[in-house]
Write a protein that holds these residues in place. Structure first.
Motif, PDB file in Angstrom:
ATOM      1  N   LEU A 284      23.207   5.666  -0.465  1.00  0.00           N
ATOM      2  CA  LEU A 284      21.931   5.125   0.977  1.00  0.00           C
ATOM      3  C   LEU A 284      22.629   4.027   1.063  1.00  0.00           C
ATOM      4  O   LEU A 284      21.604   3.197   2.535  1.00  0.00           O
ATOM      5  CB  LEU A 284      20.729   5.811   0.618  1.00  0.00           C
ATOM      6  N   LYS A 285      21.750   2.473   0.167  1.00  0.00           N
ATOM      7  CA  LYS A 285      21.393   1.566   0.321  1.00  0.00           C
ATOM      8  C   LYS A 285      23.133   0.889   1.320  1.00  0.00           C
ATOM      9  O   LYS A 285      22.878   0.137   2.248  1.00  0.00           O
ATOM     10  CB  LYS A 285      21.675   0.715  -1.102  1.00  0.00           C
ATOM     11  N   VAL A 286      24.449   1.550   1.073  1.00  0.00           N
ATOM     12  CA  VAL A 286      25.737   0.598   1.924  1.00  0.00           C
ATOM     13  C   VAL A 286      25.373   1.527   2.577  1.00  0.00           C
ATOM     14  O   VAL A 286      25.988   0.753   3.846  1.00  0.00           O
ATOM     15  CB  VAL A 286      26.997   1.532   0.696  1.00  0.00           C
ATOM     16  N   LYS A 287      25.202   2.920   2.948  1.00  0.00           N
ATOM     17  CA  LYS A 287      24.893   3.335   4.828  1.00  0.00           C
ATOM     18  C   LYS A 287      23.747   2.527   5.414  1.00  0.00           C
ATOM     19  O   LYS A 287      24.522   2.540   6.412  1.00  0.00           O
ATOM     20  CB  LYS A 287      24.415   4.901   4.371  1.00  0.00           C
ATOM     21  N   LEU A 288      22.989   2.298   4.815  1.00  0.00           N
ATOM     22  CA  LEU A 288      21.970   1.420   5.935  1.00  0.00           C
ATOM     23  C   LEU A 288      22.541   0.148   6.127  1.00  0.00           C
ATOM     24  O   LEU A 288      22.291  -0.409   7.409  1.00  0.00           O
ATOM     25  CB  LEU A 288      20.579   1.571   5.472  1.00  0.00           C
ATOM     26  N   THR A 289      22.700  -0.479   5.095  1.00  0.00           N
ATOM     27  CA  THR A 289      23.071  -2.385   5.349  1.00  0.00           C
ATOM     28  C   THR A 289      25.081  -2.334   5.543  1.00  0.00           C
ATOM     29  O   THR A 289      25.113  -3.107   6.573  1.00  0.00           O
ATOM     30  CB  THR A 289      22.943  -3.062   4.258  1.00  0.00           C
ATOM     31  N   GLY A 290      26.163  -1.078   5.850  1.00  0.00           N
ATOM     32  CA  GLY A 290      27.408  -1.233   6.618  1.00  0.00           C
ATOM     33  C   GLY A 290      27.856  -1.855   5.198  1.00  0.00           C
ATOM     34  O   GLY A 290      29.383  -2.677   5.676  1.00  0.00           O
ATOM     35  N   LYS A 291      27.172  -2.747   3.865  1.00  0.00           N
ATOM     36  CA  LYS A 291      27.929  -3.599   3.463  1.00  0.00           C
ATOM     37  C   LYS A 291      28.490  -2.787   1.998  1.00  0.00           C
ATOM     38  O   LYS A 291      27.629  -2.581   1.109  1.00  0.00           O
ATOM     39  CB  LYS A 291      27.125  -4.523   2.809  1.00  0.00           C
TER      40      LYS A 291
ATOM     41  N   VAL B 192       9.401   4.687  -6.660  1.00  0.00           N
ATOM     42  CA  VAL B 192       8.484   3.724  -5.670  1.00  0.00           C
ATOM     43  C   VAL B 192       9.990   2.441  -5.346  1.00  0.00           C
ATOM     44  O   VAL B 192      10.457   1.583  -5.078  1.00  0.00           O
ATOM     45  CB  VAL B 192       8.079   2.469  -7.072  1.00  0.00           C
ATOM     46  N   ASN B 193      11.097   1.905  -6.382  1.00  0.00           N
ATOM     47  CA  ASN B 193      11.679   1.212  -6.913  1.00  0.00           C
ATOM     48  C   ASN B 193      12.762   1.783  -5.617  1.00  0.00           C
ATOM     49  O   ASN B 193      13.716   0.835  -5.105  1.00  0.00           O
ATOM     50  CB  ASN B 193      12.657   1.437  -8.087  1.00  0.00           C
ATOM     51  N   MET B 194      13.663   3.114  -5.436  1.00  0.00           N
ATOM     52  CA  MET B 194      13.620   3.728  -4.308  1.00  0.00           C
ATOM     53  C   MET B 194      12.864   2.940  -2.687  1.00  0.00           C
ATOM     54  O   MET B 194      14.000   2.718  -2.288  1.00  0.00           O
ATOM     55  CB  MET B 194      14.500   5.229  -4.196  1.00  0.00           C
ATOM     56  N   TYR B 195      12.227   3.793  -2.674  1.00  0.00           N
ATOM     57  CA  TYR B 195      11.527   3.478  -1.947  1.00  0.00           C
ATOM     58  C   TYR B 195      12.155   1.589  -1.157  1.00  0.00           C
ATOM     59  O   TYR B 195      11.807   1.279  -0.475  1.00  0.00           O
ATOM     60  CB  TYR B 195       9.870   3.586  -2.087  1.00  0.00           C
ATOM     61  N   GLN B 196      11.460   0.801  -1.951  1.00  0.00           N
ATOM     62  CA  GLN B 196      11.199  -0.461  -2.027  1.00  0.00           C
ATOM     63  C   GLN B 196      12.974  -1.369  -2.077  1.00  0.00           C
ATOM     64  O   GLN B 196      13.284  -1.878  -1.120  1.00  0.00           O
ATOM     65  CB  GLN B 196      11.392  -1.476  -3.085  1.00  0.00           C
ATOM     66  N   LEU B 197      13.813  -0.933  -2.608  1.00  0.00           N
ATOM     67  CA  LEU B 197      15.456  -1.213  -1.950  1.00  0.00           C
ATOM     68  C   LEU B 197      15.687  -0.780  -0.536  1.00  0.00           C
ATOM     69  O   LEU B 197      16.188  -1.519  -0.329  1.00  0.00           O
ATOM     70  CB  LEU B 197      15.990  -0.211  -3.230  1.00  0.00           C
ATOM     71  N   LEU B 198      15.096   0.589  -0.443  1.00  0.00           N
ATOM     72  CA  LEU B 198      16.002   1.141   0.680  1.00  0.00           C
ATOM     73  C   LEU B 198      14.800   0.713   1.978  1.00  0.00           C
ATOM     74  O   LEU B 198      15.633   0.304   3.586  1.00  0.00           O
ATOM     75  CB  LEU B 198      15.329   2.633   0.670  1.00  0.00           C
ATOM     76  N   ILE B 199      13.676   0.371   1.685  1.00  0.00           N
ATOM     77  CA  ILE B 199      13.182  -0.107   2.728  1.00  0.00           C
ATOM     78  C   ILE B 199      12.347  -1.519   3.128  1.00  0.00           C
ATOM     79  O   ILE B 199      12.336  -2.093   4.583  1.00  0.00           O
ATOM     80  CB  ILE B 199      11.698   0.537   2.833  1.00  0.00           C
TER      81      ILE B 199
ATOM     82  N   GLN C 106       6.902  -3.078  -8.670  1.00  0.00           N
ATOM     83  CA  GLN C 106       6.784  -4.055  -7.587  1.00  0.00           C
ATOM     84  C   GLN C 106       7.049  -5.329  -7.972  1.00  0.00           C
ATOM     85  O   GLN C 106       8.037  -6.376  -7.819  1.00  0.00           O
ATOM     86  CB  GLN C 106       5.800  -3.642  -6.101  1.00  0.00           C
ATOM     87  N   THR C 107       5.846  -5.455  -9.384  1.00  0.00           N
ATOM     88  CA  THR C 107       6.334  -6.887  -9.784  1.00  0.00           C
ATOM     89  C   THR C 107       8.254  -6.799 -10.047  1.00  0.00           C
ATOM     90  O   THR C 107       8.649  -8.162  -9.911  1.00  0.00           O
ATOM     91  CB  THR C 107       5.533  -7.192 -10.842  1.00  0.00           C
ATOM     92  N   GLY C 108       8.759  -5.843 -11.020  1.00  0.00           N
ATOM     93  CA  GLY C 108       9.648  -6.022 -10.977  1.00  0.00           C
ATOM     94  C   GLY C 108      10.474  -6.030  -9.913  1.00  0.00           C
ATOM     95  O   GLY C 108      11.849  -6.241 -10.269  1.00  0.00           O
ATOM     96  N   TYR C 109      10.875  -5.214  -9.090  1.00  0.00           N
ATOM     97  CA  TYR C 109      11.943  -5.929  -7.794  1.00  0.00           C
ATOM     98  C   TYR C 109      11.884  -7.037  -7.222  1.00  0.00           C
ATOM     99  O   TYR C 109      12.575  -8.110  -6.876  1.00  0.00           O
ATOM    100  CB  TYR C 109      11.643  -4.584  -6.369  1.00  0.00           C
TER     101      TYR C 109
ATOM    102  N   ILE D 245       0.731  -1.123   0.302  1.00  0.00           N
ATOM    103  CA  ILE D 245      -0.309  -0.004  -0.232  1.00  0.00           C
ATOM    104  C   ILE D 245       1.086   1.008  -0.237  1.00  0.00           C
ATOM    105  O   ILE D 245       0.576   2.401  -0.378  1.00  0.00           O
ATOM    106  CB  ILE D 245      -1.214  -0.029   1.086  1.00  0.00           C
ATOM    107  N   ASN D 246       1.882   0.966   0.389  1.00  0.00           N
ATOM    108  CA  ASN D 246       2.664   2.274   0.454  1.00  0.00           C
ATOM    109  C   ASN D 246       3.496   2.421  -0.496  1.00  0.00           C
ATOM    110  O   ASN D 246       3.546   3.539  -0.665  1.00  0.00           O
ATOM    111  CB  ASN D 246       3.888   2.548   1.304  1.00  0.00           C
ATOM    112  N   SER D 247       3.901   1.714  -1.129  1.00  0.00           N
ATOM    113  CA  SER D 247       4.706   1.540  -2.526  1.00  0.00           C
ATOM    114  C   SER D 247       3.362   2.079  -3.374  1.00  0.00           C
ATOM    115  O   SER D 247       3.505   3.137  -4.314  1.00  0.00           O
ATOM    116  CB  SER D 247       4.955   0.144  -2.926  1.00  0.00           C
ATOM    117  N   LEU D 248       2.355   1.489  -3.949  1.00  0.00           N
ATOM    118  CA  LEU D 248       1.201   2.219  -4.060  1.00  0.00           C
ATOM    119  C   LEU D 248       1.335   3.323  -4.427  1.00  0.00           C
ATOM    120  O   LEU D 248       0.624   4.709  -5.504  1.00  0.00           O
ATOM    121  CB  LEU D 248       0.375   1.247  -4.006  1.00  0.00           C
TER     122      LEU D 248
END
Length: 220
Positions: free
Chosen positions: A138-145, A190-197, A65-68, A11-14
Motif C-alpha cells: 500500500l505504501k508503494v501504491k500511495l507513493t509510487g516509489k 496504529v503502525n499501519m495508520y501512521q505509515l500510510l497516513i 507513536q514513539t516508536g514511529y 488523537i486518531n492514532s490514540l
C-alpha cells in the motif's frame, strides 16, 4: 507538521489503538475475563473491564507513536551513514531476518512446549508478516516509489517487534499468552495508520503554512 494537524494525528492514532484493543479483547479475553461479569449480570464491571482494555490500547498507541518517530530518525541516520539507499535497504533486510530469527529462537522457543504452542506463536508471527507485506504494498501504491517497500517492511516488522516486546515480557514474567496476542493488534493497526497516513498530514500542514504566509502577506 503544524500543532493542529499533529494533534489530529495523535488523537486518531490514540483512538485506533484504544478501539482495536477493546474490540479484540472481547474475543481473546472473553472466557477468562469477561464471561464472569456477563453471566453474573454485572454490567458495570463488564463495562469497566472493557474500558480498562481501551486505556491499555491508548498506552500501546503512545508506545507505537514513539516508536514511529524514533524510526524516522533512525531511517535518516541510516541513509546518511551508508550514503546509499540501496545499501541501507540491504541492511534493513538483514535486520528483518535477524528479528524474525530472534523471535522464533529466543522469544517463542523457550515457551513452546507443544505443537499447539508453536501454532499459536507462529500464527501471531504470520499475522505480523502478512500485515507488514500488505502495508508495504500500500505504501508503494500511495507513493509510487518502489524503494519504500523495504523501509515499510522494516518498520512494520522490526519496529513493531520492539514495541511488541512489552507483550513478550509480560508473557515471560507472568505467562500471559493472552496479552502477547492482544497487544500485537493495536501495534499493527496504529503502525499501519501512521505509515500510510502521516504523509497526508505533512502535506496538509505544508498547505496550511503556505496559506498562512499568503494571508500574512496580504495583510489579513
Amino acid at each position: 507538521m503544524t500543532i493542529r494537524n499533529w494533534m489530529r494525528f495523535f488523537i486518531n492514532s490514540l483512538l485506533i489503538g484504544g478501539v482495536i484493543t477493546g474490540l479484540v479483547s472481547l474475543f481473546i479475553r472473553w472466557d477468562d475475563f469477561y464471561r464472569t461479569y456477563y453471566e453474573a449480570g454485572e454490567w458495570g464491571e463488564l463495562g469497566a473491564a472493557f474500558l480498562w482494555f481501551v486505556v491499555l490500547g491508548f498506552t500501546m498507541s503512545v508506545v507505537a507513536q514513539t516508536g514511529y518517530f524514533a524510526y524516522l530518525t533512525v531511517h535518516q541516520i541510516g541513509v546518511n551513514l551508508f550514503r546509499s539507499l540501496t545499501l541501507w535497504n540491504w541492511v534493513q533486510l538483514l535486520l528483518i531476518v535477524i528479528t524474525i530469527v530472534d523471535l522464533i529462537l529466543f522469544r517463542f522457543k523457550p515457551h513452546a512446549s507443544t505443537l499447539g504452542d508453536w501454532g499459536f506463536y507462529l500464527g501471531l508471527l504470520a499475522i505480523l508478516l502478512i500485515a507488514a507485506v500488505i502495508t508495504a504494498f500500500l505504501k508503494v501504491k500511495l507513493t509510487g516509489k518502489k524503494h519504500v517497500f523495504i523501509s515499510a517492511l522494516f518498520f512494520m516488522i522490526v519496529v513493531s517487534t520492539l514495541e511488541w516486546l512489552i507483550g513478550l515480557w509480560i508473557q515471560s514474567s507472568e505467562g500471559g499468552d493472552a496479552y502477547i496476542a492482544l497487544l500485537l493488534f493495536p501495534i499493527i493497526a496504529v503502525n499501519m495508520y501512521q505509515l500510510l497516513i502521516l504523509p497526508k498530514y505533512n502535506a496538509k500542514s505544508e498547505a496550511d503554512l503556505k496559506k498562512r504566509v499568503l494571508l500574512y502577506m496580504l495583510g489579513y
